[in-house]
Design a protein around this motif. Structure first.
Motif, PDB file in Angstrom:
ATOM      1  N   ARG A  55      -4.426   2.324  -0.550  1.00  0.00           N
ATOM      2  CA  ARG A  55      -4.855   1.488   0.568  1.00  0.00           C
ATOM      3  C   ARG A  55      -6.060   0.623   0.197  1.00  0.00           C
ATOM      4  O   ARG A  55      -6.121  -0.559   0.547  1.00  0.00           O
ATOM      5  CB  ARG A  55      -5.229   2.372   1.759  1.00  0.00           C
ATOM      6  CG  ARG A  55      -4.213   3.416   2.176  1.00  0.00           C
ATOM      7  CD  ARG A  55      -2.961   2.828   2.748  1.00  0.00           C
ATOM      8  NE  ARG A  55      -2.197   3.856   3.474  1.00  0.00           N
ATOM      9  CZ  ARG A  55      -0.901   3.800   3.701  1.00  0.00           C
ATOM     10  NH1 ARG A  55      -0.199   2.763   3.271  1.00  0.00           N
ATOM     11  NH2 ARG A  55      -0.288   4.757   4.367  1.00  0.00           N
ATOM     12  N   SER A  63       0.823  -1.212   0.000  1.00  0.00           N
ATOM     13  CA  SER A  63       0.000   0.000   0.000  1.00  0.00           C
ATOM     14  C   SER A  63       0.855   1.259   0.000  1.00  0.00           C
ATOM     15  O   SER A  63       0.461   2.292  -0.550  1.00  0.00           O
ATOM     16  CB  SER A  63      -0.950   0.003   1.202  1.00  0.00           C
ATOM     17  OG  SER A  63      -0.234   0.156   2.416  1.00  0.00           O
ATOM     18  N   THR A  90      -5.249  -2.332  -2.149  1.00  0.00           N
ATOM     19  CA  THR A  90      -4.513  -3.370  -1.421  1.00  0.00           C
ATOM     20  C   THR A  90      -5.436  -4.164  -0.514  1.00  0.00           C
ATOM     21  O   THR A  90      -5.431  -5.402  -0.529  1.00  0.00           O
ATOM     22  CB  THR A  90      -3.391  -2.738  -0.589  1.00  0.00           C
ATOM     23  OG1 THR A  90      -2.535  -1.966  -1.431  1.00  0.00           O
ATOM     24  CG2 THR A  90      -2.576  -3.807   0.118  1.00  0.00           C
TER      25      THR A  90
END
Length: 519
Positions: free
Chosen positions: A371, A365, A374
């Motif tokens: 984020r 990430s 991921t």
């Protein structure tokens, strides 16, 4: 949880252990030394919290060995298992009333949900209380209290207690003391460290969760042969001892020990994990910020999707935390049933995978600066991992270990990422215009919502596992799918941002003047 606004230095006293080290050394400890102490002590402190939390799952098969055919219906291949109840009883023991009856599995599930429900509610209040007291004292009280009530559960073995309400109340109070751990360690670490490479650093630091689970499994399993009470008392004494270490040596913040500031991110928020946040340092001119309300925090872009995602992610992770050893001991692997002790030891491979999963998710990430992509990718990968573990984990011990490790990697990766780096990112969202007092509220929403899922998963498992473990794994796969789908909007936004960034870079490169030809 409330905002852990940093109390003034006058509210603290230098820990006696720090004073002793400085006396022996003849000079003040360096800033880096203090940071090392903080990392080590907080890591060990929270690892002990999880070690005591893990013991119940190890002892379940000893308390309730009469679930003779729990989860032994395999699809597509059915493995042979003892048809004689007396034979399985001989392998697993006679159990402990009231958990060795026909409703024993459900009662154990109720213990889990009671513990986790109180823990979830306590998380919201622990931050507020931590604001007003010395966090070193607060953490010490939480650890000693956790040790006391964990031990009291084990005392039921020697006191010959067979009253369900005794164990229920003890677990609930233990859950309340357990809720002090996360906000305390996060606040202390946040006082000492900035936010550079947050995903990777927090992925590594967050390994204390899996390390604690592994240690708790090994210790509780090793002590089962001496009586299941020891599996609670010894971890209880360990966390109480560690609580005294915290009292003696943990520096709460740089001001409390007169340490010179030694990092660059002096204005970065100090959120690192699942519970609390605050400014690292206040400037000389303190600007009063209005705390962001609960409803306002929910409206911050990304909070609701990640909070709901964590609900289902924790549902899967905590079902494994509390029921994996029980599942292993009641499942014939290559036609052989493992003892409760061996099953507990084997279950640690799930947490080993979790350590790598948390670090890998954080690193990916950071590199991708994505984020949501991921977390969603890990949750989607967890679905086939769960399916293969259920379908083929019984074929041989080697296959079971490999599939368990892979499952732990994909299940715990997004869980660790969301409770650390993601919560920190959302608490400092651009929509807040620099208001740091949204951090605690945002993380309380995310972590509290996740903890509700953590309570529901083990409870549901306690009921439906009596019918078939296939139903349990179906539930877990559905939860993983929903967790990933909840991030779809954020994933699309991140992909669009990546495409736009790539186009911008391409356009910029095309506008750049060509290098002059060599003469």
């Amino acid at each position: 949880m409330g905002s852990l606004l940093e109390p003034t230095a006058e509210n603290y006293s230098k820990p006696p252990g720090i004073r002793f080290l400085e006396y022996v050394k003849g000079t003040s400890l360096s800033f880096r030394t203090h940071q090392a102490i903080v990392l080590i002590v907080t890591f060990l402190a929270y690892a002990n919290y999880h070690a005591t939390r893990k013991t119940t799952s190890i002892v379940k098969s000893t308390l309730d060995p009469q679930s003779l055919f729990v989860g032994m219906k395999f699809v597509p291949r059915r493995t042979s298992y003892p048809e004689d109840p007396a034979k399985l009883s001989w392998m697993l023991g006679d159990g402990w009333a009231p958990f060795n009856g026909s409703d024993g599995t459900a009662l154990l599930g109720e213990l889990d949900v009671a513990f986790l429900s109180v823990y979830a509610v306590g998380m919201y209040f622990s931050g507020h209380l931590g604001d007003r007291v010395d966090l070193r004292i607060f953490l010490t009280v939480g650890m000693v209290g956790t040790g006391l009530f964990t031990s009291l559960f084990g005392v039921g073995y020697w006191a010959n207690i067979h009253i369900f309400w005794y164990y229920l109340v003890v677990q609930m109070i233990a859950g309340l003391f357990q809720s002090t751990g996360w906000p305390s360690v996060v606040a202390v670490v946040g006082n000492w460290f900035g936010k550079n490479k947050r995903g990777l650093i927090m992925g590594i630091w967050n390994a204390h969760t899996s390390v604690g689970n592994i240690a708790g499994s090994l210790i509780a399993s090793a002590l089962l042969s001496y009586g299941w009470g020891w599996s609670f008392v010894v971890p209880g004494l360990m966390i109480a001892f560690m609580g005294m270490v915290v009292f003696l040596i943990l520096p709460v913040n740089p001001q409390s020990v007169g340490a010179d500031i030694g990092y660059d991110d002096v204005h970065s928020p100090r959120k690192i994990g699942e519970g609390v946040a605050q400014p690292l340092l206040e400037s000389e001119t303190v600007v009063k910020e209005k705390a962001v309300g609960f409803i306002e925090a929910w409206k911050i872009p990304g909070v609701a999707p990640f909070a709901l995602c964590l609900f289902f992610s924790k549902l899967v992770a905590y079902t494994f935390l509390y029921w994996l050893p029980f599942y292993i001991s009641h499942t014939a692997i290559d036609g052989v049933y493992l003892s409760s002790s061996t099953a507990g030891n084997l279950s640690t491979l799930f947490d080993v995978g979790g350590v790598f999963g948390g670090i890998l998710a954080g690193h990916i990430s950071d590199r991708l600066n994505a984020r949501a992509i991921t977390a969603a990718s890990f949750m989607y990968c967890a679905i086939p991992a769960l399916f293969f573990y259920r379908s083929y984990g019984h074929i041989s011990l080697t296959i079971n270990i490999i599939l368990m490790f892979i499952t732990g990697l994909f299940v715990n990766g997004p869980y660790a990422l969301i409770t650390t780096a993601v919560s920190a990112d959302l608490g400092t969202h651009s929509s807040l215009e620099g208001n740091s007092r949204a951090l605690a509220t945002v993380t309380a929403i995310i972590d509290g919502t996740g903890s509700v899922g953590a309570a529901i998963g083990p409870l549901i498992t306690g009921y439906i596992s009596s019918t078939s473990w296939t139903a349990v794994f179906t539930m877990l796969m559905a939860a993983a799918l929903i967790a990933g789908l909840l991030l779809t909007k954020l994933v699309v936004a991140e992909v669009a941002a990546k495409i736009e960034e790539s186009r911008s870079q391409g356009a910029s490169a095309s506008r750049s003047p060509a290098p002059a030809a060599e003469v």
